[in-house]
Design a protein around this motif. Structure first.
Motif, PDB file in Angstrom:
ATOM      1  N   ILE A 127       0.841  -1.202   0.000  1.00  0.00           N
ATOM      2  CA  ILE A 127       0.000   0.000   0.000  1.00  0.00           C
ATOM      3  C   ILE A 127       0.875   1.250   0.000  1.00  0.00           C
ATOM      4  CG2 ILE A 127      -1.672   1.315   1.371  1.00  0.00           C
ATOM      5  CD1 ILE A 127      -2.787  -1.484   2.256  1.00  0.00           C
ATOM      6  N   ARG A 128       1.972   1.213   0.747  1.00  0.00           N
ATOM      7  CA  ARG A 128       2.902   2.355   0.757  1.00  0.00           C
ATOM      8  C   ARG A 128       3.487   2.581  -0.631  1.00  0.00           C
ATOM      9  NH1 ARG A 128       8.753   2.607   3.777  1.00  0.00           N
ATOM     10  NH2 ARG A 128       9.296   4.706   3.101  1.00  0.00           N
ATOM     11  N   LEU A 129       3.898   1.507  -1.302  1.00  0.00           N
ATOM     12  CA  LEU A 129       4.458   1.633  -2.645  1.00  0.00           C
ATOM     13  C   LEU A 129       3.416   2.197  -3.606  1.00  0.00           C
ATOM     14  CD1 LEU A 129       6.800   1.167  -4.644  1.00  0.00           C
ATOM     15  CD2 LEU A 129       5.887  -1.136  -5.008  1.00  0.00           C
ATOM     16  N   ILE A 130       2.196   1.689  -3.528  1.00  0.00           N
ATOM     17  CA  ILE A 130       1.121   2.173  -4.402  1.00  0.00           C
ATOM     18  C   ILE A 130       0.869   3.659  -4.142  1.00  0.00           C
ATOM     19  CG2 ILE A 130      -1.350   1.981  -4.915  1.00  0.00           C
ATOM     20  CD1 ILE A 130      -1.008  -1.086  -4.271  1.00  0.00           C
ATOM     21  N   GLY A 131       0.815   4.029  -2.875  1.00  0.00           N
ATOM     22  CA  GLY A 131       0.614   5.435  -2.521  1.00  0.00           C
ATOM     23  C   GLY A 131       1.735   6.318  -3.035  1.00  0.00           C
ATOM     24  N   ASN A 132       2.976   5.853  -2.882  1.00  0.00           N
ATOM     25  CA  ASN A 132       4.119   6.624  -3.379  1.00  0.00           C
ATOM     26  C   ASN A 132       4.078   6.764  -4.898  1.00  0.00           C
ATOM     27  OD1 ASN A 132       5.078   6.884  -0.773  1.00  0.00           O
ATOM     28  ND2 ASN A 132       6.709   5.389  -0.994  1.00  0.00           N
ATOM     29  N   LEU A 133       3.708   5.688  -5.586  1.00  0.00           N
ATOM     30  CA  LEU A 133       3.660   5.739  -7.051  1.00  0.00           C
ATOM     31  C   LEU A 133       2.544   6.650  -7.548  1.00  0.00           C
ATOM     32  CD1 LEU A 133       4.364   2.002  -7.948  1.00  0.00           C
ATOM     33  CD2 LEU A 133       5.936   3.935  -8.166  1.00  0.00           C
ATOM     34  N   CYS A 134       1.519   6.852  -6.725  1.00  0.00           N
ATOM     35  CA  CYS A 134       0.405   7.722  -7.109  1.00  0.00           C
ATOM     36  C   CYS A 134       0.599   9.164  -6.653  1.00  0.00           C
ATOM     37  CB  CYS A 134      -0.904   7.191  -6.524  1.00  0.00           C
ATOM     38  SG  CYS A 134      -1.431   5.656  -7.280  1.00  0.00           S
ATOM     39  N   TYR A 135       1.600   9.420  -5.844  1.00  0.00           N
ATOM     40  CA  TYR A 135       1.832  10.753  -5.277  1.00  0.00           C
ATOM     41  C   TYR A 135       2.085  11.779  -6.381  1.00  0.00           C
ATOM     42  CZ  TYR A 135       4.085  14.449  -2.558  1.00  0.00           C
ATOM     43  OH  TYR A 135       4.428  15.654  -1.996  1.00  0.00           O
ATOM     44  N   LYS A 136       1.201  12.762  -6.462  1.00  0.00           N
ATOM     45  CA  LYS A 136       1.285  13.846  -7.449  1.00  0.00           C
ATOM     46  C   LYS A 136       1.421  13.329  -8.882  1.00  0.00           C
ATOM     47  CE  LYS A 136       3.202  17.368  -4.406  1.00  0.00           C
ATOM     48  NZ  LYS A 136       4.291  18.313  -4.180  1.00  0.00           N
ATOM     49  N   ASN A 137       0.777  12.192  -9.166  1.00  0.00           N
ATOM     50  CA  ASN A 137       0.841  11.604 -10.497  1.00  0.00           C
ATOM     51  C   ASN A 137      -0.589  11.232 -10.912  1.00  0.00           C
ATOM     52  OD1 ASN A 137       1.066   9.623 -12.646  1.00  0.00           O
ATOM     53  ND2 ASN A 137       3.250   9.603 -12.209  1.00  0.00           N
ATOM     54  N   LYS A 138      -1.223  12.118 -11.630  1.00  0.00           N
ATOM     55  CA  LYS A 138      -2.639  11.958 -12.017  1.00  0.00           C
ATOM     56  C   LYS A 138      -2.871  10.675 -12.818  1.00  0.00           C
ATOM     57  CE  LYS A 138      -6.860  13.701 -12.642  1.00  0.00           C
ATOM     58  NZ  LYS A 138      -7.813  12.802 -12.037  1.00  0.00           N
ATOM     59  N   GLU A 139      -1.957  10.361 -13.714  1.00  0.00           N
ATOM     60  CA  GLU A 139      -2.122   9.166 -14.552  1.00  0.00           C
ATOM     61  C   GLU A 139      -2.155   7.901 -13.699  1.00  0.00           C
ATOM     62  OE1 GLU A 139       0.319   6.751 -18.021  1.00  0.00           O
ATOM     63  OE2 GLU A 139       0.717   8.894 -17.754  1.00  0.00           O
ATOM     64  N   ASN A 140      -1.238   7.786 -12.735  1.00  0.00           N
ATOM     65  CA  ASN A 140      -1.232   6.617 -11.854  1.00  0.00           C
ATOM     66  C   ASN A 140      -2.439   6.614 -10.920  1.00  0.00           C
ATOM     67  OD1 ASN A 140       1.071   5.624 -13.011  1.00  0.00           O
ATOM     68  ND2 ASN A 140       2.422   6.125 -11.310  1.00  0.00           N
ATOM     69  N   GLN A 141      -2.862   7.794 -10.475  1.00  0.00           N
ATOM     70  CA  GLN A 141      -4.053   7.877  -9.636  1.00  0.00           C
ATOM     71  C   GLN A 141      -5.276   7.352 -10.374  1.00  0.00           C
ATOM     72  OE1 GLN A 141      -4.335  11.955  -8.384  1.00  0.00           O
ATOM     73  NE2 GLN A 141      -2.412  11.878  -7.244  1.00  0.00           N
ATOM     74  N   ASP A 142      -5.393   7.699 -11.646  1.00  0.00           N
ATOM     75  CA  ASP A 142      -6.519   7.240 -12.445  1.00  0.00           C
ATOM     76  C   ASP A 142      -6.489   5.725 -12.641  1.00  0.00           C
ATOM     77  OD1 ASP A 142      -7.435   9.840 -12.610  1.00  0.00           O
ATOM     78  OD2 ASP A 142      -6.627  10.194 -14.627  1.00  0.00           O
ATOM     79  N   LYS A 143      -5.293   5.152 -12.761  1.00  0.00           N
ATOM     80  CA  LYS A 143      -5.175   3.703 -12.915  1.00  0.00           C
ATOM     81  C   LYS A 143      -5.690   2.968 -11.682  1.00  0.00           C
ATOM     82  CE  LYS A 143      -1.124   3.723 -15.936  1.00  0.00           C
ATOM     83  NZ  LYS A 143       0.305   3.379 -16.028  1.00  0.00           N
ATOM     84  N   VAL A 144      -5.363   3.506 -10.517  1.00  0.00           N
ATOM     85  CA  VAL A 144      -5.779   2.847  -9.276  1.00  0.00           C
ATOM     86  C   VAL A 144      -7.260   3.062  -9.052  1.00  0.00           C
ATOM     87  CG1 VAL A 144      -5.495   2.814  -6.764  1.00  0.00           C
ATOM     88  CG2 VAL A 144      -3.506   2.959  -8.227  1.00  0.00           C
TER      89      VAL A 144
END
Length: 150
Positions: free
Chosen positions: A133-150
């Motif tokens: 969950i920490r890795l997923i959160g870090n990968l989504c941090y200030k990254n709209k494209e990754n946020q949309d994927k999740v």
């Protein structure tokens, strides 16, 4: 391999003593570590059987995840790993699988609500889901494209 990853973990997490030259080395090796994690992430599911608590591939995968979490906590490596193809998807899929494995039978991935302060938690996979969950959160941090994927 586990010892090498633990040494890397110590060096990456000590942000004060890392020179820019060493940081460049970590960024160059981030792709390799992320690729290894993607290949080996299924090995952790072997830990659902009590007999496989010392599975070396699973231990390596757990340490790889720890190093990736630390690397994505550092801004210079974060953007590079956010763009790494398939890392986010692998992390999300692995989280789903470990969560499902914990629901199907009582094992190391089962959520326990009755942990007393007296028990010592020594299994290497304890905390694996929280690190995912920490890795997923870090990968989504200030990254709209990754946020949309999740």
């Amino acid at each position: 391999r586990v010892t090498l990853l633990e040494l890397m973990m110590v060096k990456v997490s000590d942000k004060n003593s890392v020179t820019s030259e060493e940081m460049d080395v970590f960024v160059r090796h981030a792709d390799f570590l992320a690729g290894c994690f993607q290949e080996k992430c299924g090995a952790v599911l072997k830990l659902t059987a009590a007999a496989d608590t010392e599975d070396e591939e699973a231990l390596v995968t757990i340490r790889l995840l720890d190093v990736l979490c630390e690397m994505t906590s550092n801004n210079s490596q974060l953007e590079h790993l956010q763009a790494f193809p398939g890392l986010l998807e692998t992390a999300v899929d692995t989280l789903r699988l470990t969560h499902l494995a914990g629901k199907q039978a009582v094992n190391v991935f089962t959520a326990t609500h009755a942990v007393t302060g007296q028990e010592e938690i020594s299994h290497p996979a304890v905390g694996f889901k929280s690190h995912l969950i920490r890795l997923i959160g870090n990968l989504c941090y200030k990254n709209k494209e990754n946020q949309d994927k999740v």
